[in-house]
Design a protein around this motif. Structure first.
Motif, short mmCIF file in Angstrom:
data_model
loop_
_atom_site.label_atom_id
_atom_site.label_comp_id
_atom_site.label_asym_id
_atom_site.label_seq_id
_atom_site.Cartn_x
_atom_site.Cartn_y
_atom_site.Cartn_z
N CYS A 6 0.84 -1.10 0.04
CA CYS A 6 0.02 -0.05 0.03
C CYS A 6 0.79 1.22 0.09
N ASP A 9 1.34 2.72 3.32
CA ASP A 9 2.41 2.20 4.33
C ASP A 9 3.83 2.60 3.75
N CYS A 16 0.82 -2.41 7.10
CA CYS A 16 -0.39 -2.78 7.62
C CYS A 16 -0.16 -4.45 7.82
N CYS A 19 0.30 -6.17 4.40
CA CYS A 19 1.38 -6.00 3.75
C CYS A 19 2.70 -6.95 4.58
ZN ZN Z 1 -0.58 -2.36 3.30
#
Ligand code: ZN
Length: 179
Positions: A6, A9, A16, A19
């Motif tokens: 992401c 991130d 997150c 991930c």
């Molecule tokens: Zn993520």
């Protein structure tokens, strides 16, 4: 930029759970994360990166290979050495190569050896049950390979998990033998 991680991130530096799991499974490597962050930070300056696909990054020796979407590569290379120099400075890798990602083994090998062209690719089965991928190039093409053969071998191993054997056809020595 499109990546497996992401954007939020990458910007915050905090992954997150989704991930984090990708990193844990090895689907995303620490190097991928590092390169994704660098590319993201260059987005505002180099707009072609904004919609580009970043797949993976692999390193061998002083070479960093960045695998991007097929259509993104010419756009990225159109910035000339400027963008590559910035990536080099931020990653500390001397040589940066932008290569079009391809799931097809042959196409990806062609990208690694480019601008030298490959004559043939064969799979060899060794007595111990392992395999080797034999790539034959014409002797004249040898000097056109932009990185060392051992670097190409390392990259092929980490990208496709293949053991590469590189041979040249019609090298000067071979011609001499044939008279
Ligand atoms: Zn993520």
């Amino acid at each position: 930029m499109h990546t497996k991680i992401c954007t939020v991130d990458l910007k915050s530096g905090i992954l997150c759970p989704k991930c984090e799991e990708k990193v844990r499974r090895g689907e995303v490597t620490p190097l991928d994360l590092e390169v994704a962050k660098v590319l993201l930070s260059l987005e505002s300056k180099y707009s072609a990166l904004q919609n580009a696909y970043f797949y993976r990054a692999v390193e061998a020796g002083d070479t960093l290979v960045i695998l991007m979407g097929n259509r993104d590569v010419p756009k990225i290379l159109s910035y000339g050495g400027k963008l590559l120099k910035e990536i080099s400075e931020r990653t500390g890798k001397r040589r940066i190569r932008i290569v079009a990602y391809n799931a097809d083994k042959r196409r990806l090998l062609e990208e690694l050896f480019a601008p030298a062209s490959i004559l043939t690719i064969n799979t060899l089965w060794l007595p111990d049950g392992s395999t080797e991928t034999k790539v034959v190039l014409s002797g004249r093409e040898a000097r056109r390979i932009p990185i060392s053969i051992s670097t190409v071998k390392d990259l092929a191993k980490s990208l496709m998990n293949i053991n590469l054997r590189v041979e040249f056809e019609g090298t000067p020595a071979y011609k001499t033998v044939r008279g």
